[in-house]
Write an enzyme that holds these catalytic residues in place. Structure first.
Site, PDB file in Angstrom:
ATOM      1  N   LEU A  93       0.861  -1.180   0.000  1.00 60.76           N
ATOM      2  CA  LEU A  93       0.000   0.000   0.000  1.00 60.76           C
ATOM      3  C   LEU A  93       0.896   1.228   0.000  1.00 60.76           C
ATOM      4  O   LEU A  93       1.872   1.289   0.770  1.00 60.76           O
ATOM      5  CB  LEU A  93      -0.916   0.027   1.229  1.00 60.76           C
ATOM      6  CG  LEU A  93      -2.220  -0.774   1.161  1.00 60.76           C
ATOM      7  CD1 LEU A  93      -2.963  -0.669   2.482  1.00 60.76           C
ATOM      8  CD2 LEU A  93      -3.102  -0.310   0.018  1.00 60.76           C
ATOM      9  N   ASP A  94       0.576   2.199  -0.876  1.00 63.81           N
ATOM     10  CA  ASP A  94       1.386   3.411  -0.940  1.00 63.81           C
ATOM     11  C   ASP A  94       1.354   4.144   0.391  1.00 63.81           C
ATOM     12  O   ASP A  94       0.470   3.934   1.230  1.00 63.81           O
ATOM     13  CB  ASP A  94       0.887   4.327  -2.058  1.00 63.81           C
ATOM     14  CG  ASP A  94       0.994   3.659  -3.421  1.00 63.81           C
ATOM     15  OD1 ASP A  94       1.854   2.782  -3.559  1.00 63.81           O
ATOM     16  OD2 ASP A  94       0.191   4.017  -4.315  1.00 63.81           O
ATOM     17  N   ILE A  95       2.316   5.059   0.562  1.00 59.69           N
ATOM     18  CA  ILE A  95       2.406   5.793   1.819  1.00 59.69           C
ATOM     19  C   ILE A  95       1.178   6.659   2.045  1.00 59.69           C
ATOM     20  O   ILE A  95       0.778   6.927   3.181  1.00 59.69           O
ATOM     21  CB  ILE A  95       3.707   6.643   1.837  1.00 59.69           C
ATOM     22  CG1 ILE A  95       3.933   7.232   3.225  1.00 59.69           C
ATOM     23  CG2 ILE A  95       3.679   7.714   0.769  1.00 59.69           C
ATOM     24  CD1 ILE A  95       5.256   7.926   3.377  1.00 59.69           C
ATOM     25  N   ASP A  96       0.526   7.096   0.935  1.00 57.41           N
ATOM     26  CA  ASP A  96      -0.688   7.919   1.053  1.00 57.41           C
ATOM     27  C   ASP A  96      -1.957   7.075   1.061  1.00 57.41           C
ATOM     28  O   ASP A  96      -3.058   7.652   1.145  1.00 57.41           O
ATOM     29  CB  ASP A  96      -0.753   8.921  -0.106  1.00 57.41           C
ATOM     30  CG  ASP A  96       0.420   9.894  -0.083  1.00 57.41           C
ATOM     31  OD1 ASP A  96       0.877  10.241   1.026  1.00 57.41           O
ATOM     32  OD2 ASP A  96       0.892  10.295  -1.169  1.00 57.41           O
ATOM     33  N   SER A  97      -1.840   5.751   0.964  1.00 53.63           N
ATOM     34  CA  SER A  97      -3.004   4.871   0.944  1.00 53.63           C
ATOM     35  C   SER A  97      -3.211   4.264   2.321  1.00 53.63           C
ATOM     36  O   SER A  97      -2.254   4.119   3.105  1.00 53.63           O
ATOM     37  CB  SER A  97      -2.817   3.759  -0.104  1.00 53.63           C
ATOM     38  OG  SER A  97      -2.602   4.319  -1.400  1.00 53.63           O
TER      39      SER A  97
END
Length: 437
Positions: free
Chosen positions: A308-312
């Site tokens: 999961l992306d850092i912003d997700s």
């Protein structure tokens, strides 16, 4: 044995001559003593003022004076005017002997052994006749040809040549013929077939890493024989896994985490902490129904199965079980992953249906045609994505391709396991009755 300073024993003639000389010296001393007694000369006095010296002390003082030895009250030689001084004259029959080397401290001539030692020191300056020349004057000698033992007779090669490679290289290449059977001890890896760990992974028995661990632990047998690392098997070979391996694998845990914004899925990068730092006892969900409690051993070899992306935000799976990791992120993985994506569209009041159909199927990323997926509107500004693959930043790049800007992204389901009411930043164990497929 005599030391280097020992005096040699004189011969009979020398001893007789020495006694005659001593007798003559004693007679002269007696005569001189009578003369001095008659003339009453000034006698040597003691240093401490205790009166004249005795006859023996007078003889000892006279001998010291004749030998040239420094007196106790005399200054050191270096403080005297002039370092070199003449040797005292020899008395008696010594006057007829040749001049002998004297001691450095003026203590008389050297003994015979010391004279030889001094002569040897003087002779060391010149090379001996039979001594070899210095190495810088020696001419370089040509090296003798190296002798090698006779060659051993030809032996059959132990390796096995691939028949296809042997045909390409030609028959003149050394090696056994492809049709020639090669005797191999039982248990050694075969050159034919697939690696045992790869075959076990294809059969769904374990992951590559787990298969290697089980083989090394002695829990895998091929055709009734204990398997070894690197062994290759054929399709008809029978692979049996010890039940102890399955029991050990059953003890490995899988953790579900609701990852918040600001944490990376894997290793720390760019100053951001990994999501695994949230797996602390105080962060375990109170409504966890797995029956397990936090243990330090559960954190060992724990790896994220998907990113999961850092912003997700949303559901992140971390597991010790290689089978779960392969099921979720393997090349042939077919598990659905559901996302809720909040987007913004600035090219009109609403996204055209043609672009929505393109999101479902038809886009290409990195020269790769994406698999068909399910994309639909959840509400006015939120899309629902259901994917069966997970490329890097896939959803964000898909939205950018049709003019959408992703504002927020949340994963809510993986297979049949959903995020549910798990609070952000908390985690729980995967229950025994839950499966991703």
């Amino acid at each position: 044995m005599r030391g280097p300073g020992a005096r040699p024993r004189p011969t009979l003639a020398e001893a007789q001559a020495q006694r005659v000389a001593q007798q003559q010296a004693w007679e002269r001393e007696q005569a001189e003593q009578r003369d001095r007694t008659e003339r009453r000369p000034q006698q040597p006095q003691r240093r401490d003022g205790g009166g004249p010296l005795s006859v023996n002390n007078q003889r000892f003082a006279q001998n010291l004076a004749d030998r040239g030895a420094p007196r106790r009250d005399a200054p050191p030689p270096r403080q005297q005017q002039g370092w070199e001084r003449e040797a005292p004259p020899q008395r008696g029959h010594d006057d007829r002997r040749p001049q002998q080397p004297q001691r450095r401290d003026g203590g008389g001539p050297l003994s015979v052994n010391n004279q030889r030692f001094a002569q040897n020191l003087a002779d060391r300056g010149a090379p001996r006749r039979d001594a070899p020349a210095p190495h810088w004057q020696q001419q370089p000698q040509p090296e003798a040809p190296r002798q090698y033992p006779p060659a051993a007779p030809n032996r059959p090669l132990k390796s096995v040549v691939n028949p296809q490679v042997a045909r390409q290289m030609g028959s003149d290449r050394p090696g056994p013929s492809p049709t020639t059977p090669v005797n191999r001890p039982a248990g050694l890896p075969s050159a034919e077939g697939d690696r045992l760990s790869k075959r076990m992974t294809a059969l769904g028995l374990a992951s590559r890493r787990e298969a290697d661990e089980w083989i090394e632990a002695g829990w895998v047998r091929v055709n009734g024989r204990l398997a070894v690392l690197g062994q290759r098997v054929r399709p008809e070979d029978k692979i049996v896994v010890d039940p102890a391996a399955h029991r050990e694998q059953a003890q490995r845990v899988t953790i579900l985490l609701n990852k918040p914004v600001g944490y990376v899925s894997g290793q720390a990068e760019d100053g951001y902490e990994p999501a695994s730092v949230l797996l602390r006892p105080e962060n375990q969900w109170k409504e966890d129904q797995s029956g397990l409690r936090w243990h330090p051993g559960h954190m060992r070899s724990l790896a994220p199965a998907g990113r999961l992306d850092i912003d997700s935000v949303g559901l992140l799976v971390l597991t010790q079980d290689g089978r779960v990791a392969r099921q979720l992120i393997g090349e042939d993985s077919n598990v659905e992953k559901e996302y809720l994506v909040r987007v913004e569209y600035h090219h009109g009041p609403r996204l055209p249906d043609s672009d929505l159909a393109l999101l479902n199927h038809g886009l290409t990323l990195d020269d790769h045609v994406l698999r068909p997926c399910k994309v639909s509107w959840q509400n006015e500004d939120q899309l629902r994505f259901v994917l069966r693959e997970g490329r890097k930043r896939q959803i964000r790049r898909m939205c950018e391709a049709v003019g959408l800007k992703v504002v927020g992204l949340k994963r809510v389901r993986i297979g049949s396991v959903s995020l549910g009411h798990l609070p952000p930043g908390q985690w729980r164990y995967l229950r025994r009755d839950e499966f991703f497929a």
